[in-house]
Design a protein around this motif. Structure first.
Motif, short mmCIF file in Angstrom:
data_model
loop_
_atom_site.label_atom_id
_atom_site.label_comp_id
_atom_site.label_asym_id
_atom_site.label_seq_id
_atom_site.Cartn_x
_atom_site.Cartn_y
_atom_site.Cartn_z
N GLY A 77 40.76 43.02 39.62
CA GLY A 77 42.16 43.39 39.82
C GLY A 77 42.95 43.03 38.58
O GLY A 77 42.58 43.41 37.46
N GLU A 78 43.99 42.20 38.77
CA GLU A 78 44.83 41.82 37.61
C GLU A 78 44.36 40.54 36.95
O GLU A 78 44.99 40.07 36.00
N GLY B 181 46.55 38.38 42.19
CA GLY B 181 46.28 39.81 42.02
C GLY B 181 44.83 40.16 41.79
O GLY B 181 44.50 41.25 41.31
N SER C 138 37.45 42.02 34.36
CA SER C 138 38.55 41.57 35.20
C SER C 138 38.28 41.90 36.66
O SER C 138 37.44 42.74 36.99
N SER D 260 36.16 47.07 35.25
CA SER D 260 37.17 46.03 35.47
C SER D 260 37.49 45.85 36.94
O SER D 260 38.57 45.40 37.27
N ASN D 261 36.58 46.28 37.80
CA ASN D 261 36.90 46.22 39.23
C ASN D 261 35.98 45.28 39.98
O ASN D 261 35.48 45.60 41.04
#
Ligand code: SF4
Ligand code: SF4
Length: 263
Positions: A70-71, A233, A68, A214-215
């Motif tokens: 962010g969101e 996001g 991912s 995930s960043n």
């Protein structure tokens, strides 16, 4: 073009000015012979797992790992490539390949397309006109019928898929966490040859079992994309905000900067 005949004239033109996609095994061999290898990353937003996928989405899914930004859930396609301007370091003066028996799949496939969604157009290939006047059947009804070429397309697609989970771990280990957006551009990462080789040589079955980071940052040169990614996001970066150095952005469209860069 649905029917094509072809026979290689061994002119060597296709062995110049390339970004040559490599499997993990091929990248190890390339690095061991003293070459350099880059990692090209592109990301596809993947908000939900669709119940049914078209063939293009299936193709991207097979070649990518889930993570991912962010969101925003994304899938990342990481491609190992040998990049050279001018002649390939393995091209001999007689225009023969110096590593013929172990040359990459993609060299054996040319001039066919590896991507099944791109149709072969002789006008876009480096082969001279006489290569296409052969009596050797190469494509019929839009399908490659040359057995060796088809074999290597199948092998490359298979190895590409097998390499995916390893690449997720390798990106984590190499701190590779930025990608362009699919159909917009790539981020090119250039880890040192020694570091990349030691990561690629690691036993593919020995992972630490951790999911990929995930960043991920999504790099773009389009103001509208930057804003759209912020709205959902994600972690977007305009190209001029991005670290540079060992990184490069390869965009498919001219720069379209925002009026004000977000801090
Ligand atoms: S590895 Fe061999 S076939 Fe492939 S680009 Fe280099 S010289 Fe050409
Ligand atoms: S450009 Fe075409 S004809 Fe020339 S060596 Fe490459 S595949 Fe063969």
């Amino acid at each position: 073009m649905s029917d094509l005949n072809f026979n290689c004239t061994q002119c060597g033109k296709c062995c110049h000015d390339l970004r040559l996609p490599l499997t993990r095994k091929e990248a190890i061999g390339w690095l061991e012979r003293g070459g350099s290898v880059e990692v090209l990353c592109e990301a596809v937003p993947w908000v939900t797992e669709p119940a049914a996928m078209d063939a293009v989405a299936m193709h991207k899914r097979r070649r990518s790992f889930s993570t991912s930004s962010g969101e925003l859930p994304i899938r990342v396609i990481a491609v190992l490539t040998a990049n050279f301007a001018g002649a390939c370091p393995h091209l001999r003066s007689d225009m023969r390949c110096g590593i013929y028996d172990s040359r990459p799949h993609v060299c054996r496939i040319y001039p066919a397309e590896v991507n099944p969604f791109i149709s072969l157009s002789p006008g876009h290939k480096k082969c001279p006109p006489e290569a296409w006047t052969s009596s050797n059947p190469f494509m019929r009804a839009g399908k490659v019928v040359d057995a060796q070429t088809q074999l290597h397309i199948t092998l490359l697609q298979h190895e590409d898929q097998l390499d995916v989970s390893f690449k997720a771990e390798a990106c984590e280990e190499l701190a590779i966490r930025s990608a362009g957006l699919s159909n917009e551009g790539f981020v090119v990462h250039r880890p040192s040859c020694a570091t990349l080789l030691s990561v690629l040589q690691r036993d593919a079955t020995v992972g630490d079992g951790k999911p990929p980071a995930s960043n991920w940052e999504l790099v773009t040169n389009q103001a509208t994309t930057l804003e759209a990614l912020r709205q959902v996001g994600a972690k977007p970066l305009y190209t001029t905000m991005f670290a540079g150095g060992a990184l490069q952005y390869l965009g498919f469209h001219p720069d379209s900067p925002p009026n004000v860069l977000p801090s």
